[in-house]
Write a protein that holds these residues in place. Structure first.
Motif, PDB file in Angstrom:
ATOM      1  N   ARG A   1      61.031 -28.360 -10.298  1.00 48.21           N
ATOM      2  CA  ARG A   1      59.393 -28.266  -9.936  1.00 48.21           C
ATOM      3  C   ARG A   1      59.914 -28.113  -8.397  1.00 48.21           C
ATOM      4  O   ARG A   1      59.862 -27.322  -7.300  1.00 48.21           O
ATOM      5  CB  ARG A   1      58.001 -29.786  -9.535  1.00 48.21           C
ATOM      6  CG  ARG A   1      57.639 -29.462 -10.739  1.00 48.21           C
ATOM      7  CD  ARG A   1      56.759 -30.336 -10.891  1.00 48.21           C
ATOM      8  NE  ARG A   1      55.328 -29.516 -11.361  1.00 48.21           N
ATOM      9  CZ  ARG A   1      54.335 -30.267 -10.851  1.00 48.21           C
ATOM     10  NH1 ARG A   1      54.260 -31.325 -10.844  1.00 48.21           N
ATOM     11  NH2 ARG A   1      53.060 -29.607 -11.141  1.00 48.21           N
ATOM     12  N   ALA A   2      61.373 -28.733  -7.934  1.00 48.48           N
ATOM     13  CA  ALA A   2      61.834 -29.108  -6.433  1.00 48.48           C
ATOM     14  C   ALA A   2      62.166 -27.014  -6.657  1.00 48.48           C
ATOM     15  O   ALA A   2      62.467 -26.575  -4.961  1.00 48.48           O
ATOM     16  CB  ALA A   2      62.765 -29.521  -6.085  1.00 48.48           C
ATOM     17  N   ILE A   3      62.541 -25.997  -7.684  1.00 46.64           N
ATOM     18  CA  ILE A   3      63.108 -25.257  -7.195  1.00 46.64           C
ATOM     19  C   ILE A   3      61.955 -24.074  -6.717  1.00 46.64           C
ATOM     20  O   ILE A   3      61.403 -24.571  -7.334  1.00 46.64           O
ATOM     21  CB  ILE A   3      63.729 -24.541  -8.253  1.00 46.64           C
ATOM     22  CG1 ILE A   3      64.723 -25.113  -8.657  1.00 46.64           C
ATOM     23  CG2 ILE A   3      64.582 -22.763  -8.009  1.00 46.64           C
ATOM     24  CD1 ILE A   3      65.794 -25.624 -10.129  1.00 46.64           C
TER      25      ILE A   3
ATOM     26  N   PRO B   1      58.163  -9.548  -7.850  1.00 49.64           N
ATOM     27  CA  PRO B   1      58.583 -10.129  -7.304  1.00 49.64           C
ATOM     28  C   PRO B   1      59.212 -11.481  -7.479  1.00 49.64           C
ATOM     29  O   PRO B   1      59.133 -11.971  -8.884  1.00 49.64           O
ATOM     30  CB  PRO B   1      57.232 -10.283  -5.960  1.00 49.64           C
ATOM     31  CG  PRO B   1      56.177 -10.883  -6.815  1.00 49.64           C
ATOM     32  CD  PRO B   1      56.589  -9.211  -7.980  1.00 49.64           C
ATOM     33  N   PRO B   2      59.502 -12.292  -7.023  1.00 52.21           N
ATOM     34  CA  PRO B   2      59.931 -13.847  -7.252  1.00 52.21           C
ATOM     35  C   PRO B   2      58.441 -14.374  -7.787  1.00 52.21           C
ATOM     36  O   PRO B   2      57.923 -14.557  -7.498  1.00 52.21           O
ATOM     37  CB  PRO B   2      60.466 -14.535  -6.081  1.00 52.21           C
ATOM     38  CG  PRO B   2      61.252 -13.494  -5.436  1.00 52.21           C
ATOM     39  CD  PRO B   2      60.101 -12.832  -5.588  1.00 52.21           C
ATOM     40  N   VAL B   3      59.542 -15.789  -9.364  1.00 54.11           N
ATOM     41  CA  VAL B   3      57.860 -15.864 -10.244  1.00 54.11           C
ATOM     42  C   VAL B   3      58.500 -17.574  -9.595  1.00 54.11           C
ATOM     43  O   VAL B   3      59.745 -18.200  -9.877  1.00 54.11           O
ATOM     44  CB  VAL B   3      58.158 -15.493 -11.090  1.00 54.11           C
ATOM     45  CG1 VAL B   3      57.293 -16.559 -12.384  1.00 54.11           C
ATOM     46  CG2 VAL B   3      57.785 -14.104 -11.547  1.00 54.11           C
ATOM     47  N   ALA B   4      57.261 -18.027  -9.531  1.00 46.17           N
ATOM     48  CA  ALA B   4      56.807 -19.861  -9.497  1.00 46.17           C
ATOM     49  C   ALA B   4      57.026 -20.281 -11.247  1.00 46.17           C
ATOM     50  O   ALA B   4      56.244 -19.371 -11.129  1.00 46.17           O
ATOM     51  CB  ALA B   4      55.492 -20.141  -9.105  1.00 46.17           C
ATOM     52  N   ALA B   5      58.013 -20.535 -11.344  1.00 44.63           N
ATOM     53  CA  ALA B   5      58.437 -20.551 -12.783  1.00 44.63           C
ATOM     54  C   ALA B   5      58.871 -22.373 -13.025  1.00 44.63           C
ATOM     55  O   ALA B   5      59.350 -23.694 -12.599  1.00 44.63           O
ATOM     56  CB  ALA B   5      59.690 -20.501 -13.107  1.00 44.63           C
TER      57      ALA B   5
ATOM     58  N   VAL C   1      64.448 -12.570 -22.035  1.00 43.22           N
ATOM     59  CA  VAL C   1      64.379 -13.204 -21.223  1.00 43.22           C
ATOM     60  C   VAL C   1      63.118 -13.648 -20.152  1.00 43.22           C
ATOM     61  O   VAL C   1      62.904 -12.750 -19.639  1.00 43.22           O
ATOM     62  CB  VAL C   1      65.697 -13.825 -20.215  1.00 43.22           C
ATOM     63  CG1 VAL C   1      65.725 -14.820 -19.274  1.00 43.22           C
ATOM     64  CG2 VAL C   1      67.721 -13.591 -20.547  1.00 43.22           C
ATOM     65  N   GLY C   2      62.327 -14.773 -20.057  1.00 44.84           N
ATOM     66  CA  GLY C   2      61.406 -14.824 -19.150  1.00 44.84           C
ATOM     67  C   GLY C   2      61.426 -16.050 -18.968  1.00 44.84           C
ATOM     68  O   GLY C   2      61.707 -17.023 -19.088  1.00 44.84           O
ATOM     69  N   LEU C   3      60.330 -16.150 -18.073  1.00 49.70           N
ATOM     70  CA  LEU C   3      60.093 -16.996 -16.789  1.00 49.70           C
ATOM     71  C   LEU C   3      58.110 -17.605 -17.081  1.00 49.70           C
ATOM     72  O   LEU C   3      57.956 -16.749 -17.331  1.00 49.70           O
ATOM     73  CB  LEU C   3      59.705 -16.623 -15.683  1.00 49.70           C
ATOM     74  CG  LEU C   3      61.288 -16.104 -14.763  1.00 49.70           C
ATOM     75  CD1 LEU C   3      61.205 -15.849 -13.529  1.00 49.70           C
ATOM     76  CD2 LEU C   3      62.479 -17.675 -15.043  1.00 49.70           C
ATOM     77  N   LEU C   4      58.464 -18.746 -17.756  1.00 53.48           N
ATOM     78  CA  LEU C   4      56.905 -19.527 -17.995  1.00 53.48           C
ATOM     79  C   LEU C   4      56.862 -20.617 -16.509  1.00 53.48           C
ATOM     80  O   LEU C   4      56.780 -20.670 -15.830  1.00 53.48           O
ATOM     81  CB  LEU C   4      57.707 -20.414 -18.671  1.00 53.48           C
ATOM     82  CG  LEU C   4      58.521 -20.721 -20.225  1.00 53.48           C
ATOM     83  CD1 LEU C   4      58.614 -21.685 -20.672  1.00 53.48           C
ATOM     84  CD2 LEU C   4      57.580 -19.647 -21.244  1.00 53.48           C
ATOM     85  N   PRO C   5      55.386 -19.944 -16.421  1.00 51.36           N
ATOM     86  CA  PRO C   5      54.868 -20.011 -15.042  1.00 51.36           C
ATOM     87  C   PRO C   5      54.285 -21.130 -14.866  1.00 51.36           C
ATOM     88  O   PRO C   5      53.929 -21.873 -15.870  1.00 51.36           O
ATOM     89  CB  PRO C   5      53.310 -19.141 -15.348  1.00 51.36           C
ATOM     90  CG  PRO C   5      53.370 -18.900 -16.756  1.00 51.36           C
ATOM     91  CD  PRO C   5      54.668 -18.756 -17.197  1.00 51.36           C
ATOM     92  N   ALA C   6      54.820 -21.246 -13.870  1.00 52.82           N
ATOM     93  CA  ALA C   6      54.455 -22.693 -13.092  1.00 52.82           C
ATOM     94  C   ALA C   6      52.510 -22.872 -12.574  1.00 52.82           C
ATOM     95  O   ALA C   6      52.421 -21.905 -13.359  1.00 52.82           O
ATOM     96  CB  ALA C   6      55.010 -23.134 -11.749  1.00 52.82           C
ATOM     97  N   PRO C   7      52.479 -23.731 -13.892  1.00 51.05           N
ATOM     98  CA  PRO C   7      51.360 -24.557 -13.138  1.00 51.05           C
ATOM     99  C   PRO C   7      50.153 -25.157 -11.442  1.00 51.05           C
ATOM    100  O   PRO C   7      50.714 -24.834 -10.937  1.00 51.05           O
ATOM    101  CB  PRO C   7      50.431 -26.325 -13.769  1.00 51.05           C
ATOM    102  CG  PRO C   7      51.916 -26.502 -13.907  1.00 51.05           C
ATOM    103  CD  PRO C   7      52.942 -24.953 -14.548  1.00 51.05           C
ATOM    104  N   LYS C   8      49.134 -23.866 -11.896  1.00 51.19           N
ATOM    105  CA  LYS C   8      48.489 -23.259 -10.112  1.00 51.19           C
ATOM    106  C   LYS C   8      48.104 -24.934 -10.423  1.00 51.19           C
ATOM    107  O   LYS C   8      47.447 -25.724 -10.165  1.00 51.19           O
ATOM    108  CB  LYS C   8      48.205 -22.602 -10.064  1.00 51.19           C
ATOM    109  CG  LYS C   8      48.662 -21.047 -11.072  1.00 51.19           C
ATOM    110  CD  LYS C   8      47.735 -20.007 -10.501  1.00 51.19           C
ATOM    111  CE  LYS C   8      47.912 -18.662 -10.730  1.00 51.19           C
ATOM    112  NZ  LYS C   8      47.882 -17.607 -10.247  1.00 51.19           N
TER     113      LYS C   8
END
Length: 141
Positions: free
Chosen positions: A108-110, A52-56, A134-141
């Motif tokens: 963050r707005a994305i 699934p899409p990732v909050a990045a 190519v990786g996505l760095l996770p957004a802080p929770k």
């Protein structure tokens, strides 16, 4: 999953080689990374999809051979909205003979990221420009 404007081969050096964790152990021409069909040929692109899409919070690109050809990094959110998050030319100073890593912040707005598309100018950096991951760095929770 991944797709690209071209691939050096459909198995080794294919777009899918940029999916997952980095696995090229040292800077080198290595079939475990994606490479375009021809080196030094001009514009090429590589697109990765995340389900699934990732909050990045960011995008990390591991360039395993001849880094520095990336010109644009674009993300597509879960709704299909595309946003350019970085434009080059890449002015990062990469150590000769070493793997190059380019980290770029995702605003963050994305919303959650469904795709990342890289555009390269393969004529900018001589030789095959290979991308290991190519990786996505996770957004802080």
């Amino acid at each position: 999953s991944a797709r690209a404007s071209s691939e050096y081969r459909s198995t080794e050096y294919s777009a899918v080689r940029a999916v997952g964790a980095p696995d090229v152990p040292r800077a080198s021409d290595n079939g475990k990374a994606w490479a375009s069909r021809l080196p030094d040929a001009g514009p090429e692109w590589l697109e990765l999809s995340y389900a699934p899409p990732v909050a990045a919070a960011g995008v990390r690109i591991v360039q395993s051979f001849n880094p520095g050809a990336i010109m644009t990094i674009e993300v597509v959110d879960a709704e299909g909205k595309s946003t350019v998050v970085w434009t080059g030319p890449d002015r990062t100073t990469y150590v000769a003979g070493a793997i190059g890593v380019l980290d770029v912040t995702v605003p963050r707005a994305i919303g959650p990221v469904a795709k990342v598309k890289l555009t390269l100018d393969t004529a900018r950096v001589r030789g095959a420009n290979e991308i290991d991951a190519v990786g996505l760095l996770p957004a802080p929770k």
